[in-house]
Design a protein around this motif. Structure first.
Motif, mmCIF file in Angstrom:
data_model
loop_
_atom_site.group_PDB
_atom_site.id
_atom_site.type_symbol
_atom_site.label_atom_id
_atom_site.label_comp_id
_atom_site.label_asym_id
_atom_site.label_seq_id
_atom_site.Cartn_x
_atom_site.Cartn_y
_atom_site.Cartn_z
ATOM 1 N N THR A 109 4.919 6.486 1.943
ATOM 2 C CA THR A 109 4.788 7.919 2.239
ATOM 3 C C THR A 109 4.990 8.180 3.729
ATOM 4 N N HIS A 110 4.516 7.250 4.583
ATOM 5 C CA HIS A 110 4.699 7.412 6.030
ATOM 6 C C HIS A 110 6.093 6.989 6.467
ATOM 7 N N GLY A 111 6.598 5.916 5.866
ATOM 8 C CA GLY A 111 7.872 5.372 6.306
ATOM 9 C C GLY A 111 9.074 6.080 5.715
ATOM 10 N N VAL A 112 9.119 6.173 4.399
ATOM 11 C CA VAL A 112 10.262 6.793 3.716
ATOM 12 C C VAL A 112 10.255 8.299 3.886
ATOM 13 N N GLY A 113 9.051 8.909 3.822
ATOM 14 C CA GLY A 113 8.942 10.355 4.014
ATOM 15 C C GLY A 113 8.430 11.068 2.784
ATOM 16 N N MET A 159 8.628 6.890 -7.262
ATOM 17 C CA MET A 159 7.828 5.690 -6.996
ATOM 18 C C MET A 159 6.941 5.310 -8.187
ATOM 19 N N TYR A 160 6.808 4.012 -8.398
ATOM 20 C CA TYR A 160 5.861 3.471 -9.370
ATOM 21 C C TYR A 160 4.559 3.187 -8.620
ATOM 22 N N HIS A 168 0.855 -1.187 0.000
ATOM 23 C CA HIS A 168 0.000 0.000 0.000
ATOM 24 C C HIS A 168 0.893 1.239 0.000
ATOM 25 N N THR A 169 0.524 2.223 -0.803
ATOM 26 C CA THR A 169 1.368 3.401 -1.005
ATOM 27 C C THR A 169 1.682 4.128 0.298
ATOM 28 N N GLU A 170 0.720 4.166 1.223
ATOM 29 C CA GLU A 170 0.948 4.904 2.462
ATOM 30 C C GLU A 170 2.088 4.331 3.300
ATOM 31 N N THR A 228 10.981 13.156 0.554
ATOM 32 C CA THR A 228 12.162 12.515 -0.036
ATOM 33 C C THR A 228 12.024 12.435 -1.550
ATOM 34 N N ASP A 229 13.169 12.332 -2.240
ATOM 35 C CA ASP A 229 13.151 12.147 -3.692
ATOM 36 C C ASP A 229 12.411 10.870 -4.063
ATOM 37 N N VAL A 230 12.586 9.826 -3.258
ATOM 38 C CA VAL A 230 11.952 8.539 -3.560
ATOM 39 C C VAL A 230 10.447 8.703 -3.677
ATOM 40 N N VAL A 231 9.827 9.347 -2.690
ATOM 41 C CA VAL A 231 8.372 9.501 -2.690
ATOM 42 C C VAL A 231 7.926 10.568 -3.680
ATOM 43 N N GLN A 232 8.642 11.677 -3.742
ATOM 44 C CA GLN A 232 8.206 12.783 -4.600
ATOM 45 C C GLN A 232 8.403 12.519 -6.086
ATOM 46 N N LYS A 233 9.441 11.755 -6.435
ATOM 47 C CA LYS A 233 9.809 11.670 -7.846
ATOM 48 C C LYS A 233 9.938 10.257 -8.411
#
Length: 420
Positions: free
Chosen positions: A52-56, A66-67, A47-49, A59-64
């Protein structure tokens, strides 16, 4: 129809290279057993959350990168971009914290990030990682680092450096974020749009930006290591002591913040000059608040992630020869219909005895069969025709030395097993 190729940022691992991967994976698993870590496997998507909750969210990972997509139930699903958050989710969901502690886990898993493909960094890649839950001692931080370094050492990879830092606890960072806001305020107009957003939400993330204009500014920013509390400073000094007694060399690098929000106190990177440009080949650290932030109890954690593709690139660039032990033990050539049927049964019997046996299926000449045996790296070869079957014996040839020896067909398995 136009030929369909693999999507950009992905790659195929071909049969001619897979033995290298098996060798590295076997090395990793053997080391983890020796360090008393146990394997865990989590789903390819979550689940996407969770991310978003764990990584932040900043962060670049979440903002740019993720699939993310909606499934048929209109739930937001994400292909996992990293291995830690899914392991934490599993740790909580299955109450692993109720068992003996610490929980020492490892994984080799596919991950997915939409980023610019470059040397050893792909959009679909594999990550080896370890996670330890339930231990606050900096001794376990040092153990995790030593395990990571042991992988490189066991594979004969030199030219690497260990850089360590402390990014403190949430209290340290709260105070530091205010210091950063004061520092960046006069430069806001020069920051990239993403970092201007981070300025309000999480200015620490600006220090992880790859934009050249932002880099020029934040290289002059106050260092977090100079602004950590007494407890975090004591933890960091103890980590250095454990590394020192272990004979592990390191550099203290106050610029390391890592790209994920869950880190606390210890962060580290292992870098190499042998992947085109100096780059990180392994990174990790401590994340004491992550389990609690995802709905679990207050349990400390520490771990690392290592990109397998970057590791394989290092091995190739350094010219390290990983022995291929996955070639056939024997190739049995055949002449005539009787021999063809006999060899079919003989190969099956040998395989059932633990021997990797191969034969010809294309009705090639004996000469062509032997060329094929050489190409596939068969360790031994044998030619069977009517005469050999009648005598129940044949010459077996060592392909490395060229030596030949006559052997009874009933003793082939014993002969090959003794020479492994």
């Amino acid at each position: 129809m136009q030929t369909i190729k693999a999507p950009r940022g992905t790659h195929d691992i071909l049969p001619g290279d897979i033995y290298k991967w098996h060798k590295v994976e076997d090395t990793v698993r053997d080391l983890c057993r020796k360090f008393a870590y146990h394997e865990i496997r989590t789903p390819m998507f979550e689940h996407t959350e969770l991310f978003t909750h764990g990584v932040g969210e900043t962060t670049d990972v979440v903002q740019k990168e993720m699939y993310t997509f909606s499934d048929k139930g209109d739930r937001s699903i994400t292909l996992k971009p990293e291995g830690t958050s899914p392991v934490v989710r599993s740790f909580i969901e299955h109450s692993l914290y109720a068992g003996p502690q610490p929980s020492k886990l490892y994984y080799i898993t596919p991950c997915f990030r939409y980023e610019k493909p470059q040397a050893g960094r792909l959009r679909a890649f594999h990550q080896f990682g370890v996670e330890v839950f339930g231990a606050v001692s900096p001794a376990i931080d040092a153990e995790v680092i030593s395990l990571a370094l042991s992988v490189f050492e066991r594979l004969g990879i030199g030219g690497i450096e260990l850089n360590i830092n402390s990014i403190g606890c949430p209290e340290c960072r709260h105070k530091y974020n205010e210091i950063l806001r004061d520092f960046f305020r006069p430069h806001l107009d020069s920051l990239c749009p993403t970092c201007r957003t981070r300025y309000e939400k999480n200015p620490l993330r600006i220090l992880d930006c790859k934009n050249d204009a932002c880099k020029e500014i934040y290289y002059k920013a106050p260092v977090l290591l100079d602004n950590i509390c007494t407890d975090c400073s004591t933890h960091f000094e103890s980590l250095k002591k454990y590394l020192d007694v272990s004979g592990i060399k390191y550099n203290v690098d106050g610029t390391i913040v890592r790209g994920l929000d869950y880190y606390t106190k210890t962060v580290f990177e292992i870098v190499s000059n042998n992947i085109g440009a100096k780059g990180t080949v392994c990174g990790g650290g401590r994340y004491n608040g992550l389990v609690e932030s995802l709905g679990g109890p207050s349990v400390p954690g520490v771990g690392f992630g290592l990109g397998m593709e970057r590791l394989m690139l290092l091995i190739d660039n350094l010219g390290i020869n990983l022995e291929n032990n996955e070639t056939p033990d024997i190739f049995i050539a055949n002449i005539g219909e009787n021999a063809d049927a006999y060899v079919q049964k003989l190969c099956l019997d040998l395989r059932n005895s633990g021997i990797a046996a191969e034969r010809d299926y294309l009705k090639r000449s004996v000469k062509a069969q032997m060329k094929y045996a050489d190409k596939i790296g068969a360790k031994f070869t044998m030619v069977l025709g009517d005469d050999e079957i009648e005598m129940m014996s044949a010459n077996i040839k060592n392909m490395a030395t060229g030596e030949q020896e006559k052997i009874e067909l009933s003793k082939i398995a014993d002969f090959l097993l003794q020479r492994r």
